[in-house]
Every structure is written in structure tokens, then in C-alpha cells.
Design an enzyme around this catalytic site. Structure first.
Site, PDB file in Angstrom:
ATOM      1  CG  HIS A   1      -3.289  35.887 -15.704  1.00  0.00           C
ATOM      2  ND1 HIS A   1      -3.839  35.774 -17.545  1.00  0.00           N
ATOM      3  CD2 HIS A   1      -4.732  34.492 -16.297  1.00  0.00           C
ATOM      4  CE1 HIS A   1      -4.756  35.893 -17.625  1.00  0.00           C
ATOM      5  NE2 HIS A   1      -5.109  34.686 -16.923  1.00  0.00           N
TER       6      HIS A   1
ATOM      7  CE  LYS B   1      -9.244  36.942 -18.038  1.00  0.00           C
ATOM      8  NZ  LYS B   1      -9.231  37.134 -19.317  1.00  0.00           N
TER       9      LYS B   1
ATOM     10  CB  SER C   1     -11.794  29.649 -24.878  1.00  0.00           C
ATOM     11  OG  SER C   1     -10.710  30.898 -25.396  1.00  0.00           O
TER      12      SER C   1
ATOM     13  CD  GLU D   1      -4.729  30.676 -17.434  1.00  0.00           C
ATOM     14  OE1 GLU D   1      -6.059  30.317 -17.080  1.00  0.00           O
ATOM     15  OE2 GLU D   1      -4.723  31.838 -16.721  1.00  0.00           O
TER      16      GLU D   1
ATOM     17  N   GLY E   1      -8.976  34.439 -23.748  1.00  0.00           N
ATOM     18  CA  GLY E   1     -10.181  34.984 -24.388  1.00  0.00           C
ATOM     19  C   GLY E   1     -10.413  35.011 -25.877  1.00  0.00           C
TER      20      GLY E   1
ATOM     21  CG  ASN F   1      -8.491  35.979 -14.139  1.00  0.00           C
ATOM     22  OD1 ASN F   1      -8.669  37.137 -13.093  1.00  0.00           O
ATOM     23  ND2 ASN F   1      -7.871  35.548 -14.055  1.00  0.00           N
TER      24      ASN F   1
ATOM     25  CD  GLU G   1      -5.663  38.444 -19.550  1.00  0.00           C
ATOM     26  OE1 GLU G   1      -5.969  39.016 -17.786  1.00  0.00           O
ATOM     27  OE2 GLU G   1      -6.592  38.288 -19.750  1.00  0.00           O
TER      28      GLU G   1
HETATM   29  C1  PEP Z   1      -7.795  33.433 -17.586  1.00  0.00           C
HETATM   30  O1  PEP Z   1      -8.540  34.548 -17.173  1.00  0.00           O
HETATM   31  O2  PEP Z   1      -7.713  33.288 -17.151  1.00  0.00           O
HETATM   32  C2  PEP Z   1      -8.988  33.062 -19.036  1.00  0.00           C
HETATM   33  C3  PEP Z   1      -8.127  31.604 -19.025  1.00  0.00           C
HETATM   34  O3  PEP Z   1      -9.728  33.353 -19.293  1.00  0.00           O
HETATM   35  P1  PEP Z   1     -10.422  32.737 -20.176  1.00  0.00           P
HETATM   36  O4  PEP Z   1     -11.604  31.353 -19.636  1.00  0.00           O
HETATM   37  O5  PEP Z   1     -11.526  34.029 -20.989  1.00  0.00           O
HETATM   38  O6  PEP Z   1      -9.684  32.119 -21.613  1.00  0.00           O
END
Ligand code: PEP
Length: 252
Positions: free
Chosen positions: A96, A11, A214, A168, A174, A9, A98
Site C-alpha cells: 500500500h 487502515k 477516493s 492506487e 484519502g 481497507n 502508505e
Molecule cells: C486506500 O486506503 O487504499 C484508499 C484508496 O483510500 P481512500 O479510498 O480513502 O482514498
């Protein structure tokens, strides 16, 4: 046998030319990754160009979101699922954290977006996950089952073939703080049980459940060693071709 999915992703990062540079660098690095499906989700503005540049490769393209609206119309700023498909996407990320956190996306919106994605012939990667506060309160499973029931209600058995769930935990996205393989496995097994109760044991067995939060080259193998983890949704570590390729090629 569930085929592993490793999805990146991107973003709101990368211009069109940066996106093309990254995907062209990635292409040879993952060309032999037959053990998994490789997906990247660029920003909308780069999607078509990136899709054109990787045509014929084993990399698939996802949108990062889509409209709740199925048809074109007067919805300024929205992008319909069928438009993503038209631009070269095969998948779309929906719900997601976010988007849930910063753009007030609700389970009802997730449900409508899923239906729009399925109508357009896309596979929906539906994200669920609890916040740290919810985990600390001991309600993580209730939150996740609520998101699954709200976002994925009304699906038929044939729709389920085109649903991928991404667990997630918000506290791991992040932040550099990854769920342990055991914590992730526990929730993945729970998600599969929810699917078995709601749909059928066959549908639950076939469902791909990705972990996101992460994920990096040095923790992917541990996560993938768990029986109910079928892949990863990767944010930060997918932005560089070499680190994403290391995650894709975690077995070699
Ligand atoms: C994501 O954006 O779905 C995500 C898991 O980000 P990160 O790997 O940076 O934690």
C-alpha cells in the site's frame, strides 16, 4: 469473465468492538452481492474476532500487510502471512502506498511479502501507483511498470491466480480527488499490457485490477463502466457500513 472485487481497507481505524459492529451492520447489506467478492481489511487486533463473526457469510477478510518472513521467528512487531491465514484471512494487502511512503517499503520487500502470502495460501492484493509529481513529470507508466516488475518478479503461472493488482494513484488516496474513469482505465489497460508482455495474454486477461483512490458511492459506477476496471480498493468510504454497501451494490 473476471469476477469483480470490492475491498475495504480500514487502515488504522476501529477497536475490536467497533470493527465487529461495522461488519455486523455490513453483513445483511451485502448478503445478495453475488456479482462480486466482498473483502474487508480490519486492523490486526480485530482480524480474528471479525473473521469469526462473519463465518459463513460472503464477506472475506484481508490483512493490511504481512511480514517478508515466511517462518515464525524473532521478528518483533511482525505478523507472518501464515498467521493471518490462521486468524481467518484469505487475502492480504501488500505494498500500500502508505507503507511505501511512511514505512520505506521497497519493491523487494513487496516481492518477498507476495511470496510469503502465496506460500501461506493467501491471495495478495498488490498496490501500485504514482505520486502527483511523477504523474506531472509524465513518468506514471514507468513508475507503475517498475513497481510491477520489481514487486511481482519470479511468479509462476499458477501464482498469478492468487494475485490481484490495485492501481492506487497516490494523489487520489484519502484526498477526495479521484482519477477520472478514463485516467484509471488508461493505467489499468497499461497494467494488463505489462502482464501480457511479462507473462501471457491469458494471464493478463484473467488478472483482476482494482482501482483505489477516493472511491465513493457516487463515483463507483463510472469507474466500473470501464473495461479494465475489475473492482475497487476503498479506504475512507469503507469505514461506514452503509457507504461501503452502496459501493458494493453499485449495480442495483
Ligand atoms: C486506500 O486506503 O487504499 C484508499 C484508496 O483510500 P481512500 O479510498 O480513502 O482514498
Amino acid at each position: 469473465m473476471r469476477k469483480v472485487v470490492i475491498a475495504g481497507n480500514w487502515k488504522m481505524y476501529k477497536t475490536v468492538s467497533e470493527s465487529v459492529d461495522t461488519v455486523l451492520a455490513l453483513k445483511p447489506l451485502v448478503a445478495n452481492a453475488n456479482h462480486c467478492e466482498v473483502i474487508i481489511a480490519p486492523v490486526f487486533t480485530a482480524l480474528k474476532t471479525v473473521a469469526d463473526r462473519i463465518e459463513g457469510s460472503n464477506i472475506r477478510i484481508a490483512g493490511q500487510d504481512c511480514s517478508t518472513e515466511v517462518e515464525e521467528g524473532a521478528h518483533t512487531g511482525e505478523v507472518a502471512a501464515f498467521m493471518l491465514k490462521d486468524a481467518g484471512a484469505s487475502h492480504v494487502i501488500i505494498g500500500h502506498s502508505e507503507r511505501r511512503q511512511f514505512y520505506s517499503e521497497t519493491d523487494l520487500m513487496v516481492k518477498k511479502k507476495c511470496q510469503a502470502a502465496l506460500t501461506a495460501g493467501l491471495t495478495a492484493i498488490v498496490c501500485v501507483g504514482e505520486s502527483l509529481e511523477q504523474r506531472d513529470q509524465g513518468i506514471a507508466e514507468n513508475v507503475v511498470s517498475g513497481q510491477l516488475n520489481g514487486g511481482l518478479s519470479g511468479l509462476t503461472a499458477s501464482d498469478l491466480d492468487r494475485i490481484i493488482v490495485a492501481y492506487e494513484p497516490v494523489w487520489a488516496i484519502g484526498t477526495g480527488r479521484t482519477a477520472t474513469p478514463e485516467q484509471a482505465q488508461e493505467m489499468h489497460a497499461f497494467i494488463r499490457r505489462v502482464f501480457a508482455e511479462r507473462h501471457s495474454s491469458g494471464a493478463a486477461e484473467a488478472l483482476r485490477i482494482l482501482y483505489g483512490g477516493s472511491v465513493k458511492p457516487d463515483n463507483i459506477a463510472g469507474l466500473m463502466s470501464q473495461g479494465d476496471i475489475d473492482g475497487a480498493l476503498v479506504g475512507g468510504a469503507s469505514l461506514k457500513a452503509d457507504s461501503f454497501a452502496q459501493i458494493v451494490n453499485y449495480r442495483s
